[in-house]
Design a protein around this motif. Structure first.
Motif, PDB file in Angstrom:
ATOM      1  N   GLY A 260      20.957  12.320   5.839  1.00  0.00           N
ATOM      2  CA  GLY A 260      21.454  11.350   5.217  1.00  0.00           C
ATOM      3  C   GLY A 260      20.651  10.042   5.161  1.00  0.00           C
ATOM      4  N   ILE A 261      19.272  10.142   5.460  1.00  0.00           N
ATOM      5  CA  ILE A 261      18.347   8.733   4.866  1.00  0.00           C
ATOM      6  C   ILE A 261      17.394   8.961   3.827  1.00  0.00           C
ATOM      7  CG2 ILE A 261      16.769   7.420   5.995  1.00  0.00           C
ATOM      8  CD1 ILE A 261      16.972   8.838   7.975  1.00  0.00           C
ATOM      9  N   ASP A 262      18.084   7.970   2.798  1.00  0.00           N
ATOM     10  CA  ASP A 262      17.472   7.897   1.216  1.00  0.00           C
ATOM     11  C   ASP A 262      16.513   6.752   1.301  1.00  0.00           C
ATOM     12  OD1 ASP A 262      17.268   7.548  -1.153  1.00  0.00           O
ATOM     13  OD2 ASP A 262      19.164   6.548  -1.956  1.00  0.00           O
ATOM     14  N   LEU A 263      15.417   7.690   1.109  1.00  0.00           N
ATOM     15  CA  LEU A 263      14.142   6.352   1.528  1.00  0.00           C
ATOM     16  C   LEU A 263      13.987   5.836   0.525  1.00  0.00           C
ATOM     17  CD1 LEU A 263      11.720   9.140   2.721  1.00  0.00           C
ATOM     18  CD2 LEU A 263      13.162   7.397   4.125  1.00  0.00           C
ATOM     19  N   GLU A 264      14.622   6.425  -0.178  1.00  0.00           N
ATOM     20  CA  GLU A 264      14.452   5.492  -1.819  1.00  0.00           C
ATOM     21  C   GLU A 264      15.316   3.744  -1.504  1.00  0.00           C
ATOM     22  OE1 GLU A 264      12.848   5.499  -4.940  1.00  0.00           O
ATOM     23  OE2 GLU A 264      12.444   7.343  -4.519  1.00  0.00           O
ATOM     24  N   GLU A 265      16.009   3.697  -0.337  1.00  0.00           N
ATOM     25  CA  GLU A 265      16.630   2.425  -0.079  1.00  0.00           C
ATOM     26  C   GLU A 265      15.645   1.169   0.579  1.00  0.00           C
ATOM     27  OE1 GLU A 265      19.881   3.488   2.023  1.00  0.00           O
ATOM     28  OE2 GLU A 265      20.913   3.884   0.226  1.00  0.00           O
ATOM     29  N   GLY A 266      14.915   1.699   1.335  1.00  0.00           N
ATOM     30  CA  GLY A 266      13.638   0.520   0.986  1.00  0.00           C
ATOM     31  C   GLY A 266      13.482   0.587   3.006  1.00  0.00           C
ATOM     32  N   ASP A 267      13.295  -0.929   3.488  1.00  0.00           N
ATOM     33  CA  ASP A 267      13.323  -1.354   5.051  1.00  0.00           C
ATOM     34  C   ASP A 267      14.330  -0.288   5.557  1.00  0.00           C
ATOM     35  OD1 ASP A 267      10.557  -2.014   5.638  1.00  0.00           O
ATOM     36  OD2 ASP A 267      11.092  -3.796   5.315  1.00  0.00           O
ATOM     37  N   THR A 268      15.145  -0.684   5.343  1.00  0.00           N
ATOM     38  CA  THR A 268      16.677  -0.299   6.416  1.00  0.00           C
ATOM     39  C   THR A 268      15.827   1.570   6.450  1.00  0.00           C
ATOM     40  OG1 THR A 268      17.685  -1.922   5.954  1.00  0.00           O
ATOM     41  CG2 THR A 268      19.149   0.133   6.786  1.00  0.00           C
ATOM     42  N   ALA A 269      16.098   1.978   5.200  1.00  0.00           N
ATOM     43  CA  ALA A 269      15.898   3.743   5.871  1.00  0.00           C
ATOM     44  C   ALA A 269      14.225   3.895   6.347  1.00  0.00           C
ATOM     45  CB  ALA A 269      16.290   3.904   3.999  1.00  0.00           C
ATOM     46  N   TRP A 270      13.455   3.424   5.978  1.00  0.00           N
ATOM     47  CA  TRP A 270      12.554   3.587   6.577  1.00  0.00           C
ATOM     48  C   TRP A 270      12.628   3.621   7.918  1.00  0.00           C
ATOM     49  CZ3 TRP A 270       8.753   1.001   2.807  1.00  0.00           C
ATOM     50  CH2 TRP A 270       9.516   0.901   1.165  1.00  0.00           C
ATOM     51  N   ALA A 271      12.746   2.755   8.453  1.00  0.00           N
ATOM     52  CA  ALA A 271      13.163   2.070   9.669  1.00  0.00           C
ATOM     53  C   ALA A 271      14.297   3.464  10.863  1.00  0.00           C
ATOM     54  CB  ALA A 271      13.485   0.651  10.524  1.00  0.00           C
ATOM     55  N   LYS A 272      14.868   3.589  10.291  1.00  0.00           N
ATOM     56  CA  LYS A 272      16.005   4.832  10.876  1.00  0.00           C
ATOM     57  C   LYS A 272      15.132   6.035  10.606  1.00  0.00           C
ATOM     58  CE  LYS A 272      20.014   3.008   9.246  1.00  0.00           C
ATOM     59  NZ  LYS A 272      21.519   3.404   7.811  1.00  0.00           N
ATOM     60  N   TRP A 273      13.938   6.178   9.232  1.00  0.00           N
ATOM     61  CA  TRP A 273      13.083   7.812   9.655  1.00  0.00           C
ATOM     62  C   TRP A 273      12.231   7.935  10.442  1.00  0.00           C
ATOM     63  CZ3 TRP A 273      13.013  11.630   9.834  1.00  0.00           C
ATOM     64  CH2 TRP A 273      11.587  13.037   9.198  1.00  0.00           C
ATOM     65  N   LEU A 274      11.369   6.408  10.827  1.00  0.00           N
ATOM     66  CA  LEU A 274      10.240   6.249  11.657  1.00  0.00           C
ATOM     67  C   LEU A 274      11.360   6.606  13.256  1.00  0.00           C
ATOM     68  CD1 LEU A 274       7.092   5.170  12.957  1.00  0.00           C
ATOM     69  CD2 LEU A 274       8.516   3.131  12.593  1.00  0.00           C
ATOM     70  N   LEU A 275      12.220   6.029  13.619  1.00  0.00           N
ATOM     71  CA  LEU A 275      13.088   6.686  15.330  1.00  0.00           C
ATOM     72  C   LEU A 275      12.954   7.517  14.936  1.00  0.00           C
ATOM     73  CD1 LEU A 275      14.573   5.803  17.402  1.00  0.00           C
ATOM     74  CD2 LEU A 275      16.955   5.293  15.346  1.00  0.00           C
ATOM     75  N   ALA A 276      13.723   8.659  13.829  1.00  0.00           N
ATOM     76  CA  ALA A 276      14.013   9.843  13.247  1.00  0.00           C
ATOM     77  C   ALA A 276      12.816  10.669  14.590  1.00  0.00           C
ATOM     78  CB  ALA A 276      14.397  10.925  12.157  1.00  0.00           C
ATOM     79  N   SER A 277      11.792   9.802  12.965  1.00  0.00           N
ATOM     80  CA  SER A 277      10.350  11.144  12.695  1.00  0.00           C
ATOM     81  C   SER A 277       9.979  11.021  14.615  1.00  0.00           C
ATOM     82  CB  SER A 277       9.102   9.520  12.474  1.00  0.00           C
ATOM     83  OG  SER A 277      10.047  10.248  11.604  1.00  0.00           O
ATOM     84  N   ILE A 278       9.962   9.513  15.431  1.00  0.00           N
ATOM     85  CA  ILE A 278       9.900   9.490  16.731  1.00  0.00           C
ATOM     86  C   ILE A 278      10.175  10.471  17.792  1.00  0.00           C
ATOM     87  CG2 ILE A 278       9.421   8.669  19.092  1.00  0.00           C
ATOM     88  CD1 ILE A 278       9.192   6.174  17.310  1.00  0.00           C
ATOM     89  N   LEU A 279      11.814  11.528  17.409  1.00  0.00           N
ATOM     90  CA  LEU A 279      12.910  11.529  18.151  1.00  0.00           C
ATOM     91  C   LEU A 279      12.608  13.308  17.875  1.00  0.00           C
ATOM     92  CD1 LEU A 279      15.896  10.092  17.289  1.00  0.00           C
ATOM     93  CD2 LEU A 279      14.275  10.084  20.368  1.00  0.00           C
TER      94      LEU A 279
END
Length: 208
Positions: A19-38
């Protein structure tokens, strides 16, 4: 295995699944970075997903909140998500990575991206955030980010290469273009298929 069917069943990008919308910018990108690490760890997809959702539910999904939470709190969240095998080391790495993001880019992945001269420099800067980020994490992160970051040029992970070879795909990008497939969805499906090739219990999309 029919590749078109595989992509239809298993190609949903991880960021979209969360449910991370990467079009939303920085806030979403930080979430995706966290998820990518996991997700980059050799752990079941379901466990990584549960752990990410535990972080999100706790309000720990950006650089400042993760750093401010401290090591003990991060370990607690990691354990809650079933990440017990890697809890201590992952807590260390999350503090280092997001602390570096705060120190060098004000906590902003947009600033990191804008500071990058090209795709190679972009990868260098991401790796430079901390020792917890290696080629696999960079590939997982940029695989979805190339939809919003034109400079993103992720390399194929060993898992994806193995799946592509097993299915007779020599050029993943060329195959996607030829068959009208989204390359991110194709690579994601190949990643998930790799679990079946390894003999591990495959993801739900392969159990239908």
């Amino acid at each position: 295995m029919d590749v078109i069917t595989l992509v239809g069943d298993c190609g949903e990008p991880y960021s979209k699944m969360l449910g991370i919308d990467l079009e939303e910018g920085d806030t979403a990108w930080a979430k995706w970075l966290l998820a990518s690490i996991l997700y980059a760890k050799p752990i079941r997809e379901e466990s990584a997903t549960k752990t990410y959702k535990a972080f999100e539910a706790a309000g720990l999904a950006d650089a400042r909140s993760i750093v401010d939470a401290g090591w003990d709190r991060l370990v607690e969240i990691l354990d809650k998500g079933g990440y017990t095998r890697y809890d201590f080391s992952t807590a260390d790495r999350l503090l280092e990575i997001f602390g570096s993001l705060l120190k060098n880019y004000g906590g902003s992945l947009r600033r990191l991206y804008d500071s990058s001269a090209d795709g190679r420099d972009l990868e260098r800067r991401i790796v430079g955030l901390g020792k917890g980020i290696g080629p696999v994490t960079v590939s997982v992160f940029l695989r979805d980010m190339r939809r919003v970051w034109p400079k993103a040029r992720p390399q194929l992970t060993p898992r994806i290469k193995k799946s592509a070879e097993a299915l007779g795909i020599r050029d993943v990008t060329g195959y996607a273009d030829k068959h009208g497939l989204d390359v991110t969805e194709l690579e994601t499906a190949l990643h998930r298929y790799s679990r079946a090739l390894s003999g591990a219990k495959g993801p739900k999309c392969l159990r239908r």
